[in-house]
Write an enzyme that holds these catalytic residues in place. Structure first.
Site, PDB file in Angstrom:
ATOM      1  N   LYS A  13       0.827  -1.204   0.000  1.00 37.48           N
ATOM      2  CA  LYS A  13       0.000   0.000   0.000  1.00 37.48           C
ATOM      3  C   LYS A  13       0.869   1.264   0.000  1.00 37.48           C
ATOM      4  O   LYS A  13       2.018   1.250   0.443  1.00 37.48           O
ATOM      5  CB  LYS A  13      -0.958   0.007   1.203  1.00 37.48           C
ATOM      6  CG  LYS A  13      -0.354   0.479   2.541  1.00 37.48           C
ATOM      7  CD  LYS A  13      -0.638   1.928   2.793  1.00 37.48           C
ATOM      8  CE  LYS A  13      -0.031   2.564   3.991  1.00 37.48           C
ATOM      9  NZ  LYS A  13       1.255   2.291   4.491  1.00 37.48           N
ATOM     10  N   ASN A  55      13.108 -13.176   2.258  1.00 33.10           N
ATOM     11  CA  ASN A  55      13.373 -11.728   2.213  1.00 33.10           C
ATOM     12  C   ASN A  55      14.105 -11.242   3.468  1.00 33.10           C
ATOM     13  O   ASN A  55      14.883 -10.292   3.417  1.00 33.10           O
ATOM     14  CB  ASN A  55      12.076 -10.910   2.108  1.00 33.10           C
ATOM     15  CG  ASN A  55      11.353 -11.127   0.801  1.00 33.10           C
ATOM     16  OD1 ASN A  55      10.595 -12.075   0.678  1.00 33.10           O
ATOM     17  ND2 ASN A  55      11.580 -10.268  -0.184  1.00 33.10           N
ATOM     18  N   SER A 136       8.297 -11.663  -1.102  1.00 33.33           N
ATOM     19  CA  SER A 136       7.663 -10.369  -1.339  1.00 33.33           C
ATOM     20  C   SER A 136       8.460  -9.513  -2.309  1.00 33.33           C
ATOM     21  O   SER A 136       9.687  -9.488  -2.270  1.00 33.33           O
ATOM     22  CB  SER A 136       7.506  -9.610  -0.017  1.00 33.33           C
ATOM     23  OG  SER A 136       6.772  -8.418  -0.248  1.00 33.33           O
ATOM     24  N   GLY A 141       9.986  -2.385   5.997  1.00 38.41           N
ATOM     25  CA  GLY A 141      10.320  -1.185   6.768  1.00 38.41           C
ATOM     26  C   GLY A 141      10.325   0.095   5.965  1.00 38.41           C
ATOM     27  O   GLY A 141      10.900   1.099   6.380  1.00 38.41           O
ATOM     28  N   GLY A 143       7.391   1.536   4.862  1.00 38.77           N
ATOM     29  CA  GLY A 143       6.062   2.143   4.940  1.00 38.77           C
ATOM     30  C   GLY A 143       5.161   1.759   3.785  1.00 38.77           C
ATOM     31  O   GLY A 143       4.224   2.473   3.457  1.00 38.77           O
ATOM     32  N   LEU A 144       5.429   0.610   3.156  1.00 39.77           N
ATOM     33  CA  LEU A 144       4.655   0.195   1.984  1.00 39.77           C
ATOM     34  C   LEU A 144       3.743  -1.000   2.283  1.00 39.77           C
ATOM     35  O   LEU A 144       3.320  -1.716   1.375  1.00 39.77           O
ATOM     36  CB  LEU A 144       5.600  -0.138   0.821  1.00 39.77           C
ATOM     37  CG  LEU A 144       6.475   1.019   0.346  1.00 39.77           C
ATOM     38  CD1 LEU A 144       7.450   0.547  -0.719  1.00 39.77           C
ATOM     39  CD2 LEU A 144       5.631   2.180  -0.187  1.00 39.77           C
ATOM     40  N   SER A 146       4.280  -3.885   3.874  1.00 41.25           N
ATOM     41  CA  SER A 146       4.776  -5.268   3.687  1.00 41.25           C
ATOM     42  C   SER A 146       4.277  -6.191   4.796  1.00 41.25           C
ATOM     43  O   SER A 146       3.937  -7.342   4.543  1.00 41.25           O
ATOM     44  CB  SER A 146       6.299  -5.292   3.603  1.00 41.25           C
ATOM     45  OG  SER A 146       6.880  -4.793   4.795  1.00 41.25           O
ATOM     46  N   SER A 147       4.201  -5.696   6.038  1.00 38.24           N
ATOM     47  CA  SER A 147       3.749  -6.573   7.136  1.00 38.24           C
ATOM     48  C   SER A 147       2.261  -6.886   6.984  1.00 38.24           C
ATOM     49  O   SER A 147       1.815  -7.995   7.273  1.00 38.24           O
ATOM     50  CB  SER A 147       4.017  -5.927   8.499  1.00 38.24           C
ATOM     51  OG  SER A 147       3.191  -4.805   8.706  1.00 38.24           O
ATOM     52  N   GLU A 194      -1.434  -7.707  12.330  1.00 39.21           N
ATOM     53  CA  GLU A 194      -0.892  -6.347  12.359  1.00 39.21           C
ATOM     54  C   GLU A 194      -0.757  -5.819  13.794  1.00 39.21           C
ATOM     55  O   GLU A 194       0.178  -5.097  14.117  1.00 39.21           O
ATOM     56  CB  GLU A 194      -1.806  -5.406  11.552  1.00 39.21           C
ATOM     57  CG  GLU A 194      -1.578  -5.459  10.064  1.00 39.21           C
ATOM     58  CD  GLU A 194      -0.312  -4.696   9.667  1.00 39.21           C
ATOM     59  OE1 GLU A 194      -0.368  -3.519   9.355  1.00 39.21           O
ATOM     60  OE2 GLU A 194       0.759  -5.325   9.698  1.00 39.21           O
ATOM     61  N   ASP A 205      -3.760  -0.520   6.401  1.00 43.42           N
ATOM     62  CA  ASP A 205      -2.855  -1.337   5.581  1.00 43.42           C
ATOM     63  C   ASP A 205      -3.453  -2.702   5.272  1.00 43.42           C
ATOM     64  O   ASP A 205      -3.408  -3.171   4.128  1.00 43.42           O
ATOM     65  CB  ASP A 205      -1.499  -1.515   6.282  1.00 43.42           C
ATOM     66  CG  ASP A 205      -0.691  -0.228   6.312  1.00 43.42           C
ATOM     67  OD1 ASP A 205      -1.288   0.857   6.117  1.00 43.42           O
ATOM     68  OD2 ASP A 205       0.532  -0.292   6.543  1.00 43.42           O
TER      69      ASP A 205
END
Length: 397
Positions: A13, A55, A136, A141, A143-144, A146-147, A194, A205
């Site tokens: 995101k 990753n 992925s 880390g 801010g996109l 990924s978690s 999350e 997210d």
């Protein structure tokens, strides 16, 4: 319990408009990135549960019997995933040897996996032996999301393996999606993942990872926009580290210090988000060059706003300069202070312009991808249609 192999994916995101202002009650637009996280779940004859996260260089396996003792005493209804079982979280921390202060990416991913796995299969009291491998396209880390993409993939694959949601028939189509009710369930379980990873997330997210497309977020309410266009973008990671917490606190200080100056700026950011939303809705019919001109102007205006509220950075100024020299418009996305930026590409933008921009940004030491926003949310894939490079990684575990 019969477990079938499956491959699922979920998008990352970005924030299109409204970052920071959203903390102060304004509208934000969150968009899915067509950089995806892929998860392959397959049954295992070994009596072990294995988790492979290449990753982040994490490869672990546990005997099913050792996990059996961690099962919660009473199994919650699968459809009632609302609150974290903090007792189980504490037991899992002890099980993997985590002290309270430890919160590295690998530890949090493992905790989220074990928590969802144990809870989803708790009712049957029979833990299946399986291998879960995740790859992925998203940097961690940055801010996109990924978690969240990881949590959405975990929730969909494990719920589907357990029979808590259907396993949509993929063949002969390349991908398939779940019903709206099942997506709600996937989203609820992903939100628990999350919470384990981030403590107190907004839920945006994981909602983007589940539904994809573009979501409007305002005062805690998340509304998917219908039939929005997919837009081509460049996504640039300046790789300049930043602390979201520090940046958010800095904005708050500025608002407290200069309320009569900063409040109108926040109102203006809100108006940018709302104008962008209206423009995107108009573009569902026939997008025109004028629509793209409006989107470009809004990007420029919002980037200036973000500099005014104190979350700009020289690395982001460089991104804006390099792209503007080629007639392209960029803004930061997310927390700012470094991190990532997005650049809008028109449908008719010349390939050489894009390639030259990417090359110059890479020469600045940045990572750069050409991708799109408004991509579909979580989906199940047929094996034959997963990208070769992704399949190659997943096949090696």
């Amino acid at each position: 319990m019969h477990i079938e192999e499956r491959i699922v994916s979920a998008p990352g995101k970005a924030i299109l408009h409204g970052e920071h202002a959203v903390v102060h009650g304004k509208v934000a637009l969150a968009v899915s990135l067509n950089l995806r996280t892929y998860l392959r779940l397959k049954p295992s004859p070994t009596g072990k549960v294995s988790l492979n996260l290449p990753n982040i260089n994490t490869f672990l396996s546990w005997d099913v019997t050792s996990l059996q003792s961690l099962l919660p005493d009473h199994a919650d209804d699968l459809k009632n995933a609302k609150e974290l079982d903090m007792d189980l979280v504490a037991r899992l921390r002890g099980f993997i040897g985590v002290t309270d202060g430890m919160a590295d990416t690998s530890t949090m991913a493992v905790l989220a996996f074990l928590y969802i796995y144990l809870n989803v299969f708790a009712e049957s009291r029979l833990l299946p032996s399986l291998t879960v491998s995740v790859w992925s396209e998203l940097p961690t880390g940055a801010g996109l999301g990924s978690s969240a993409a990881f949590s959405v993939c975990l929730a969909s694959a494990l719920l589907s393996a357990r029979g808590g949601i259907t396993s949509p028939v993929v063949e002969p189509e390349p991908t398939a999606r779940w019903s709206e009710e099942e997506m709600e369930l996937i989203n609820a379980w992903a939100f628990l993942g999350e919470k384990i990873i981030h403590g107190n997330p907004s839920g945006v997210d994981n909602a983007v990872g589940t539904w994809g497309g573009i979501l409007r977020y305002h005062a805690g309410k998340i509304t998917p926009l219908s039939r929005v266009p997919m837009l081509r973008i460049l996504l640039t990671n300046t790789k300049v580290p930043r602390s979201t917490k520090v940046l958010v606190a800095g904005v708050k200080d500025k608002i407290n210090k200069f309320p009569s100056i900063m409040t109108p700026v926040l109102e203006s950011i809100d108006a940018v988000s709302c104008t962008c939303e209206r423009t995107l809705m108009e573009m569902t019919g026939e997008p025109t060059p004028e629509h793209y001109s409006v989107l470009e102007e809004l990007i420029d205006i919002n980037q200036h706003h973000l500099n005014v509220i104190g979350v700009g950075h020289s690395s982001l100024d460089t991104l804006c300069r390099v792209t503007l020299e080629r007639g392209l418009h960029s803004k930061l996305t997310g927390a700012g202070g470094g991190g990532c930026g997005i650049t809008l590409l028109r449908p008719d933008t010349d390939c050489s312009v894009i390639q030259n921009a990417i090359q110059e940004l890479k020469d600045c030491g940045y990572d750069c991808w050409e991708t799109s926003i408004g991509a579909p949310g979580v989906q199940q894939h047929s094996l034959s249609t997963v990208k070769d490079d992704v399949l190659k990684v997943l096949n090696s575990y």
